[in-house]
Design a protein around this motif. Sequence first.
Motif, PDB file in Angstrom:
ATOM      1  N   LEU A  69      33.324  46.984  43.977  1.00  0.00           N
ATOM      2  CA  LEU A  69      32.349  45.966  44.379  1.00  0.00           C
ATOM      3  C   LEU A  69      31.112  46.586  45.021  1.00  0.00           C
ATOM      4  N   LEU A  70      31.288  47.653  45.774  1.00  0.00           N
ATOM      5  CA  LEU A  70      30.134  48.333  46.364  1.00  0.00           C
ATOM      6  C   LEU A  70      29.207  48.871  45.282  1.00  0.00           C
ATOM      7  N   LEU A  95      31.231  41.582  37.338  1.00  0.00           N
ATOM      8  CA  LEU A  95      31.748  40.674  38.362  1.00  0.00           C
ATOM      9  C   LEU A  95      32.929  39.862  37.838  1.00  0.00           C
ATOM     10  N   LEU A  96      32.816  39.379  36.606  1.00  0.00           N
ATOM     11  CA  LEU A  96      33.920  38.621  36.019  1.00  0.00           C
ATOM     12  C   LEU A  96      35.140  39.503  35.787  1.00  0.00           C
ATOM     13  N   SER A  97      34.915  40.766  35.419  1.00  0.00           N
ATOM     14  CA  SER A  97      36.034  41.689  35.208  1.00  0.00           C
ATOM     15  C   SER A  97      36.776  41.954  36.520  1.00  0.00           C
ATOM     16  N   VAL A  98      36.025  42.202  37.587  1.00  0.00           N
ATOM     17  CA  VAL A  98      36.655  42.425  38.892  1.00  0.00           C
ATOM     18  C   VAL A  98      37.329  41.153  39.387  1.00  0.00           C
ATOM     19  N   PHE A  99      36.791  39.999  39.010  1.00  0.00           N
ATOM     20  CA  PHE A  99      37.405  38.719  39.368  1.00  0.00           C
ATOM     21  C   PHE A  99      38.841  38.648  38.842  1.00  0.00           C
ATOM     22  N   VAL A 100      39.058  39.126  37.632  1.00  0.00           N
ATOM     23  CA  VAL A 100      40.404  39.144  37.053  1.00  0.00           C
ATOM     24  C   VAL A 100      41.323  40.062  37.862  1.00  0.00           C
ATOM     25  N   LEU A 101      40.815  41.241  38.256  1.00  0.00           N
ATOM     26  CA  LEU A 101      41.607  42.160  39.063  1.00  0.00           C
ATOM     27  C   LEU A 101      41.972  41.542  40.412  1.00  0.00           C
ATOM     28  N   GLN A 102      41.027  40.824  41.004  1.00  0.00           N
ATOM     29  CA  GLN A 102      41.290  40.210  42.304  1.00  0.00           C
ATOM     30  C   GLN A 102      42.342  39.114  42.200  1.00  0.00           C
ATOM     31  N   SER A 205      50.301  40.462  53.641  1.00  0.00           N
ATOM     32  CA  SER A 205      50.225  39.952  52.269  1.00  0.00           C
ATOM     33  C   SER A 205      49.328  38.725  52.183  1.00  0.00           C
ATOM     34  N   VAL A 206      49.420  37.833  53.188  1.00  0.00           N
ATOM     35  CA  VAL A 206      48.581  36.629  53.195  1.00  0.00           C
ATOM     36  C   VAL A 206      47.107  36.993  53.338  1.00  0.00           C
ATOM     37  N   LEU A 207      46.812  37.962  54.207  1.00  0.00           N
ATOM     38  CA  LEU A 207      45.416  38.395  54.371  1.00  0.00           C
ATOM     39  C   LEU A 207      44.863  38.951  53.066  1.00  0.00           C
ATOM     40  N   ILE A 208      45.654  39.755  52.378  1.00  0.00           N
ATOM     41  CA  ILE A 208      45.206  40.316  51.101  1.00  0.00           C
ATOM     42  C   ILE A 208      44.945  39.200  50.098  1.00  0.00           C
ATOM     43  N   ALA A 209      45.873  38.252  49.998  1.00  0.00           N
ATOM     44  CA  ALA A 209      45.748  37.190  49.006  1.00  0.00           C
ATOM     45  C   ALA A 209      44.571  36.268  49.298  1.00  0.00           C
ATOM     46  N   THR A 210      44.478  35.764  50.539  1.00  0.00           N
ATOM     47  CA  THR A 210      43.414  34.812  50.865  1.00  0.00           C
ATOM     48  C   THR A 210      42.036  35.475  50.843  1.00  0.00           C
ATOM     49  N   GLY A 211      41.934  36.687  51.385  1.00  0.00           N
ATOM     50  CA  GLY A 211      40.644  37.384  51.360  1.00  0.00           C
ATOM     51  C   GLY A 211      40.177  37.672  49.946  1.00  0.00           C
ATOM     52  N   THR A 212      41.110  38.062  49.094  1.00  0.00           N
ATOM     53  CA  THR A 212      40.756  38.366  47.709  1.00  0.00           C
ATOM     54  C   THR A 212      40.315  37.124  46.958  1.00  0.00           C
ATOM     55  N   VAL A 213      41.036  36.016  47.144  1.00  0.00           N
ATOM     56  CA  VAL A 213      40.684  34.771  46.446  1.00  0.00           C
ATOM     57  C   VAL A 213      39.330  34.258  46.911  1.00  0.00           C
ATOM     58  N   ALA A 214      39.069  34.307  48.235  1.00  0.00           N
ATOM     59  CA  ALA A 214      37.790  33.825  48.759  1.00  0.00           C
ATOM     60  C   ALA A 214      36.620  34.607  48.170  1.00  0.00           C
ATOM     61  N   VAL A 215      36.745  35.918  48.130  1.00  0.00           N
ATOM     62  CA  VAL A 215      35.664  36.741  47.567  1.00  0.00           C
ATOM     63  C   VAL A 215      35.550  36.523  46.059  1.00  0.00           C
ATOM     64  N   ALA A 216      36.687  36.287  45.406  1.00  0.00           N
ATOM     65  CA  ALA A 216      36.667  36.110  43.948  1.00  0.00           C
ATOM     66  C   ALA A 216      35.846  34.898  43.541  1.00  0.00           C
ATOM     67  N   PHE A 217      35.974  33.796  44.267  1.00  0.00           N
ATOM     68  CA  PHE A 217      35.216  32.598  43.898  1.00  0.00           C
ATOM     69  C   PHE A 217      33.728  32.757  44.201  1.00  0.00           C
ATOM     70  N   VAL A 218      33.395  33.527  45.222  1.00  0.00           N
ATOM     71  CA  VAL A 218      31.979  33.823  45.463  1.00  0.00           C
ATOM     72  C   VAL A 218      31.425  34.677  44.322  1.00  0.00           C
ATOM     73  N   GLN A 219      32.280  35.545  43.772  1.00  0.00           N
ATOM     74  CA  GLN A 219      31.846  36.381  42.644  1.00  0.00           C
ATOM     75  C   GLN A 219      31.506  35.540  41.425  1.00  0.00           C
ATOM     76  N   VAL A 220      32.241  34.460  41.214  1.00  0.00           N
ATOM     77  CA  VAL A 220      31.924  33.571  40.083  1.00  0.00           C
ATOM     78  C   VAL A 220      30.512  33.020  40.240  1.00  0.00           C
ATOM     79  N   LEU A 221      30.152  32.621  41.471  1.00  0.00           N
ATOM     80  CA  LEU A 221      28.786  32.157  41.726  1.00  0.00           C
ATOM     81  C   LEU A 221      27.776  33.260  41.432  1.00  0.00           C
ATOM     82  N   GLY A 222      28.091  34.479  41.838  1.00  0.00           N
ATOM     83  CA  GLY A 222      27.194  35.596  41.550  1.00  0.00           C
ATOM     84  C   GLY A 222      27.041  35.843  40.064  1.00  0.00           C
ATOM     85  N   ALA A 223      28.136  35.736  39.306  1.00  0.00           N
ATOM     86  CA  ALA A 223      28.067  35.933  37.855  1.00  0.00           C
ATOM     87  C   ALA A 223      27.223  34.845  37.198  1.00  0.00           C
TER      88      ALA A 223
END
Length: 285
Positions: A69-70, A95-102, A205-223
């Motif tokens: 992402l950096l 961004l969409l490719s990394v979204f799948v990884l997230q 595990s919850v921090l990883i999951a929620t943080g990743t999902v939150a950033v992933a949806f912002v990435q969709v907006l960026g894409a």
Amino acid sequence: MASERYELNMNMKCVKYMIFVISITFAVVAAMLLSMAVAIGNLFDDFQNFIDSHFFVPPNLLIAIGVILLVIALFGCVGALKESTAMINVYGVLLLSVFVLQLAAAITAFVMRGQVEMMVRQKILDSMADYKQVEGYRNPIDMLQNTLECCGVDGFSDWAQFLPSDGIVMEYPETCCAAPPVDGECIPRDYGCYSRLSWLISQGSVLIATGTVAVAFVQVLGAVCAFMLASAIRRAKTLRATRRWHLQQSLGIMTKTLEPQYTGMEKSEANVDPDKYLPTSPSVN
């Protein structure tokens, strides 16, 4: 035509700066994700004797996502400033490719969260069972009890089935003591290690999951913004090319050379008025 071009340029500038701001935000968020993943990975490393190896996959994957992402954020900033259609399109695709990884990392973390309780209980019981037989197990279980300020699985009484007792005084490790022993006696801790360790792993595990999902949806907006900017850039370039072509056509018509009536002496002589006297006319004298 002028108002359309002005509106198009304004829209393109808005989307361009929006992508620039989103890219900077991605860079900050990626740094936060990276630091969080490193912290959770270090936490798991401290208790690696009580955690299965596949639990290290989500934090390691999140570290890789943060680094990617950096790089993508830097790529997006450069593409937005240069107004490069190709770079902006690549930025959106990345961004969409990394979204799948997230999403994969988030799903893995959520699935593993359901396996924490059984894994932690069994790992602690195995370590306690080998406390006397295997010297190497003393350090992990002692470290666990000392770090989390706990004793046994659910309480200090769990040690009764693993350490000998005379029926009156129960033996348990010194790390179970809430305070340094006095005259060989200590007050054991009330809390077991199972609840505390399972809570730590579950929260990680919850921090990883929620943080990743939150950033992933912002990435969709960026894409989406990236593809909008690419479309705006194409329209602007097409409009500029069309206006340039019309201008060239207009200038070509205005500067086209008109064929003169007299281009030389021969034509002057050929079109001379016979009744008009010219210096080259023969003399009547």
